[in-house]
Write a protein that holds these residues in place. Structure first.
Motif, PDB file in Angstrom:
ATOM      1  N   ARG A  12     -14.351  -4.316  -2.373  1.00  0.00           N
ATOM      2  CA  ARG A  12     -15.025  -3.298  -1.459  1.00  0.00           C
ATOM      3  C   ARG A  12     -16.578  -3.550  -1.204  1.00  0.00           C
ATOM      4  O   ARG A  12     -16.983  -3.467  -0.104  1.00  0.00           O
ATOM      5  N   LYS A  66       1.128  -1.155   0.121  1.00  0.00           N
ATOM      6  CA  LYS A  66      -0.108   0.044  -0.018  1.00  0.00           C
ATOM      7  C   LYS A  66       0.929   1.063  -0.162  1.00  0.00           C
ATOM      8  O   LYS A  66       0.555   2.447  -0.691  1.00  0.00           O
ATOM      9  N   TYR A 104     -14.799   8.179  -4.105  1.00  0.00           N
ATOM     10  CA  TYR A 104     -13.669   8.794  -4.307  1.00  0.00           C
ATOM     11  C   TYR A 104     -12.981   9.164  -3.108  1.00  0.00           C
ATOM     12  O   TYR A 104     -13.614   9.571  -2.072  1.00  0.00           O
ATOM     13  N   ASP A 134     -10.075  -1.544   3.938  1.00  0.00           N
ATOM     14  CA  ASP A 134      -8.713  -1.315   3.002  1.00  0.00           C
ATOM     15  C   ASP A 134      -8.612  -2.180   2.039  1.00  0.00           C
ATOM     16  O   ASP A 134      -9.063  -3.465   2.301  1.00  0.00           O
ATOM     17  N   TYR A 135      -8.123  -1.814   0.821  1.00  0.00           N
ATOM     18  CA  TYR A 135      -8.081  -2.803  -0.319  1.00  0.00           C
ATOM     19  C   TYR A 135      -6.795  -2.674  -1.021  1.00  0.00           C
ATOM     20  O   TYR A 135      -6.356  -1.802  -1.107  1.00  0.00           O
ATOM     21  N   ASN A 149      -5.508   8.779   1.643  1.00  0.00           N
ATOM     22  CA  ASN A 149      -5.092   7.604   1.578  1.00  0.00           C
ATOM     23  C   ASN A 149      -3.640   7.479   2.352  1.00  0.00           C
ATOM     24  O   ASN A 149      -3.301   6.542   3.107  1.00  0.00           O
ATOM     25  N   ASP A 160      -6.293  -3.413  -4.223  1.00  0.00           N
ATOM     26  CA  ASP A 160      -6.884  -2.658  -5.595  1.00  0.00           C
ATOM     27  C   ASP A 160      -8.016  -1.604  -5.273  1.00  0.00           C
ATOM     28  O   ASP A 160      -9.166  -2.269  -5.190  1.00  0.00           O
ATOM     29  N   PRO A 161      -7.925  -0.397  -4.989  1.00  0.00           N
ATOM     30  CA  PRO A 161      -8.812   0.325  -4.544  1.00  0.00           C
ATOM     31  C   PRO A 161     -10.124   0.527  -5.565  1.00  0.00           C
ATOM     32  O   PRO A 161     -11.183   0.847  -5.266  1.00  0.00           O
ATOM     33  N   SER A 162      -9.806  -0.076  -6.864  1.00  0.00           N
ATOM     34  CA  SER A 162     -10.898   0.055  -7.841  1.00  0.00           C
ATOM     35  C   SER A 162     -11.671  -1.378  -7.989  1.00  0.00           C
ATOM     36  O   SER A 162     -12.629  -1.228  -8.773  1.00  0.00           O
ATOM     37  N   SER A 182      -8.431   6.449  -4.691  1.00  0.00           N
ATOM     38  CA  SER A 182      -9.228   5.524  -4.932  1.00  0.00           C
ATOM     39  C   SER A 182     -10.459   6.065  -5.465  1.00  0.00           C
ATOM     40  O   SER A 182     -11.324   6.719  -4.879  1.00  0.00           O
ATOM     41  N   GLU A 183     -10.864   5.070  -6.441  1.00  0.00           N
ATOM     42  CA  GLU A 183     -12.109   5.474  -7.180  1.00  0.00           C
ATOM     43  C   GLU A 183     -12.919   4.079  -7.389  1.00  0.00           C
ATOM     44  O   GLU A 183     -12.232   3.057  -7.853  1.00  0.00           O
TER      45      GLU A 183
END
Length: 594
Positions: A446, A323, A346, A436-437, A352, A439-441, A330-331
Motif C-alpha cells: 500500500r 479479488k 479502513y 488496489d492490492y 470494495n 492483500d489489503p492488509s 480492508s484494514e
C-alpha cells in the motif's frame, strides 16, 4: 574489563553466580588462564562476551595474551555491533580459528514465534512489538525482557512506561560509541536525514566539516552505506530523534525545516523523484511520513511496476478474479515510531464490492492500457495495481460518462474543458481512479503504490481524484488538494458521499506549491507543539491561529461561524491555560515558543 585484575574478578564472580563451581580467588591473569585450562579437561567451557566493542584499549592484550594461551578446546563467543577486523582477520593465526556470523532481522512470523517462546501471547502486544522493532534482534530481546512477566497486556504499548525504557536503553547503548561532543552534534543532524552525504550535513549546520569528523561519523557501527547515500539504522535514528524531540523540541523542528529547505532547493533544479519524495518526508507532516514511508525509507525495494499491455492482460484478469473471490474489509495500521502515533485505514467490504463492480477489465479497456500498471513482487506475482487515467481529448468524454469521475468532468466550465481537451501526447493532467492490492492488509504494498504517485507532482498539470474514504481524504488534504465545489456524488451509495479534489500544478505553480507546503507543515507542527504544551483543544487552536493573524473577536466569530460571546469564552480558557494576563502577553508568549 579495563585491567587484568578486573577481568579475573569478573570471571570469578560469573562462575560463582552462573555455575556450581567455586573457583579460588584469582588475582593474576596467568592464574585465571591456568584455572580455565585445567577446568577444560573435564568440562566443556564457553566464554561469552557481550558488547565486545567496549573492550576498547584492552582488546589487544585480550587477543594477544589472554586468548593466545587459552586451551584450544575452550570456545570463545563474542557479540558486538561490528564484525571483527584488522588483526583478527589479517593474521592467519586468528582468521583460521574465527567464524563470524551476523544476526539477521527476524520475519514477522519468526518474531511471533520468538515472543511466544518467551511467554508473550497477546496478539495485539505481539503486533505492536513487531511494528516497533521490524524484527531487530536487540530490540526484540529488550521487548521480551520488558513485557514477558506482565500478567496483563498493555492497552497501548507505545504509551507504556516499559516501551520508553526500551527506547532509552537502545539510545544509551548506541550512543556509547560517540565520544566527541562535535560528533554528537553531527549525529543529531544526520538522524534527521533518511539519506545523507557530507554536502547535505554541511548545508544544515551552515559550515564546512572537517573530513576527519565526517569519517568518524560514517565509521559508527549504526551507520551504513546505500547507493543513495549514508543512512542511520532506522531504530537508532528513531531513538535519537525521540530523545532530541523530548529534550529540545524547538531544535528538532528547526533542523527538520532546514533539511526540508535543502531538498526544496534541490527539487526546484533537479525535478528528481527521490528529491521530491525526500522533500515531503522531511516536511514534518507525520501523517505523510507514516503512510508513504512505512517501514524502510525505500518502500519498493522488492517490488516493481509494469505497464499493462496485451501480453500481461491475462494476469490482470486473474487478479480481478482473485479479488472477486476475496471481497473483505480492508484494514491497515501505519505506525510512526518517531511520534508514537498510529494511523488506521479502513474500507468496508461493501465499498470494495462496489469498486470491483465499477473498475473491471472492460473499464480498463475503455480507459486505455496506458492508464493501468501492475505491481509485481520479486517472484513476478501481481500484488497490486494502479489505475491513473491521463486526461486528454480521447479520455475526457469517457471520464464524463463513467461513475465516480462523471460528476466533475460533465460539469466542466468551457475554459476548464478547453484546458483538458488536448491531444493525447500533450496530457493536461491525471485522474487518480484506483489503487488496489491483492492483500489489503499489506502495508508495504500500500505504501509503495502511494509512493509511486509522487511523479505526478512533477508533470505540471492538474491532478483530480474522488473518494468517499476519510483516510484517503486526509491524505489529499494534507497534500494540499482542494475540494471542487458542487462535485460531490453518491456513486458509492447514498451513505458514502464522495467529494472531488483537485491539485493545480500548472505553469510555475509547482514552486509556489512546494513553498506553501513547507510553510503550512511548519505552522501545523507549531500548533501541535502548542497543543501539547498547554492542552489546547482543536477549537482553541483555531482561535489561536486567528489571534496570531491579528483578528478581532468579531472577525474570529465570523470566520468560525460562531457567536462572539462563544469566542470570548474560548479566549478566557486559552488565557487561563497559557497563564497569560491578556492578548498581548499571549501573543508574545506564543511567538517566543514558535
Amino acid at each position: 574489563m579495563q585491567s587484568t585484575e578486573s577481568l579475573c574478578e569478573h570471571f570469578c564472580l560469573m562462575m560463582t553466580q552462573q555455575s556450581q563451581l567455586s573457583p579460588p580467588h584469582l588475582m593474576h591473569l596467568h592464574e585465571l588462564i591456568g584455572y580455565l585450562n585445567d577446568l577444560s579437561a573435564d568440562h566443556k567451557i564457553v566464554l561469552a562476551i557481550d558488547t565486545f566493542e567496549e573492550l576498547d584499549q584492552t582488546e589487544r592484550w585480550f587477543r594477544d595474551i589472554f586468548l593466545k594461551y587459552l586451551h584450544i578446546d575452550i570456545l570463545v563467543l563474542t557479540a558486538g555491533r561490528s564484525s571483527l577486523k584488522d588483526e583478527w582477520v589479517e593474521s592467519w593465526r586468528w582468521s583460521e580459528q574465527i567464524l563470524q556470523r551476523g544476526i539477521p532481522f527476524l520475519t514477522e512470523s519468526e518474531t511471533e514465534h520468538f515472543l511466544q517462546k518467551r511467554g508473550i501471547n497477546n496478539p495485539s502486544t505481539i503486533q505492536d512489538i513487531w511494528n516497533f522493532s521490524n524484527g531487530h534482534p536487540l530490540t526484540l530481546t529488550l521487548s521480551a525482557l520488558t513485557f514477558q512477566d506482565r500478567t496483563y497486556p498493555p492497552s497501548n504499548l507505545f504509551q507504556d512506561e516499559g516501551f520508553h525504557k526500551i527506547v532509552k536503553r537502545l539510545t544509551d547503548r548506541w550512543l556509547r560509541e560517540i565520544r566527541e561532543p562535535d560528533l554528537f552534534r553531527i549525529v543529531e543532524v544526520a538522524a534527521i536525514f533518511t539519506r545523507f552525504n557530507q554536502e547535505a550535513i554541511e548545508y544544515v549546520v551552515g559550515e564546512q566539516l572537517d573530513y576527519r569528523l565526517f569519517q568518524m561519523l560514517t565509521n559508527l557501527s549504526f551507520i551504513r552505506w546505500h547507493k543513495d547515500g549514508w543512512f542511520i539504522h532506522d531504530l537508532v535514528r528513531g531513538a535519537i530523534l525521540a530523545d532530541l524531540k523530548e529534550r529540545d523540541r524547538i531544535k528538532f523542528e528547526r533542523l527538520n525545516r532546514k533539511v526540508a529547505s535543502y531538498y526544496y532547493k534541490r527539487l526546484i533544479s533537479t525535478r528528481d523523484l527521490k528529491d521530491i519524495a525526500a522533500f515531503f518526508y522531511h516536511s514534518g507532516d507525520e501523517f505523510i511520513q507514516s503512510v508513504f514511508f512505512e517501514g524502510e525509507e525505500n518502500p519498493g525495494k522488492n517490488m516493481y511496476l509494469e505497464p499493462l499491455n496485451e501480453h500481461n492482460l491475462v494476469d490482470l484478469k486473474d487478479f480481478f478474479e482473485h479479488k472477486k473471490k476475496q471481497i473483505t474489509v480492508s484494514e491497515a495500521e501505519y505506525y510512526n515510531r518517531f511520534s508514537d502515533k498510529m494511523y488506521r485505514f479502513y474500507a468496508s467490504a461493501e465499498h470494495n464490492q462496489r469498486e470491483l463492480e465499477k473498475v473491471d477489465i472492460d473499464y480498463i479497456k475503455r480507459m486505455g492500457f496506458e492508464s493501468t500498471k501492475l505491481l509485481r513482487d520479486q517472484q513476478g506475482s501481481i500484488i497490486g495495481m494502479s489505475v491513473i487515467v491521463p486526461i486528454h481529448e480521447d479520455s475526457l468524454k469517457k471520464l464524463s460518462e463513467e461513475p465516480v469521475s462523471r460528476m466533475y468532468f460533465k460539469r466542466l466550465p468551457r475554459e476548464e474543458y478547453d484546458y483538458f481537451n488536448q491531444p493525447p501526447n500533450e496530457r493536461a493532467g491525471y485522474y487518480i481512479r484506483l489503487l488496489d492490492y491483492k492483500d489489503p492488509s499489506d502495508k508495504n504494498v500500500r505504501s509503495y503504490l502511494m509512493y509511486s504517485l509522487f511523479p505526478l507532482l512533477l508533470t505540471g498539470g492538474k491532478i483530480v481524484v474522488s473518494t468517499p474514504l476519510s483516510f484517503l481524504q486526509q491524505v489529499l488534504e494534507n497534500f494540499g488538494f482542494k475540494v471542487v465545489p458542487n462535485s460531490e456524488h453518491e456513486d458509492f451509495g447514498e451513505e458514502y458521499p464522495a467529494p472531488t479534489y483537485i491539485l493545480d500544478l500548472t505553469g510555475k505553480k509547482l514552486q509556489g506549491y512546494l513553498n506553501n507546503f513547507i510553510q503550512d507543515a511548519s505552522k501545523n507542527n507549531q500548533m501541535k507543539y502548542l497543543s501539547e504544551i498547554y492542552g489546547l483543544t482543536e477549537r482553541e487552536l483555531d482561535i489561536v491561529r486567528l489571534i496570531l493573524e491579528d483578528c478581532s473577536n468579531r472577525e474570529i466569530a465570523e470566520r468560525l461561524f460562531v457567536a462572539e460571546v462563544t469566542v470570548k469564552k474560548h479566549i478566557t480558557r486559552i488565557l487561563r491555560k497559557t497563564e497569560s494576563a491578556n492578548r498581548t502577553q499571549l501573543i508574545r508568549k506564543l511567538i517566543k515558543l514558535m
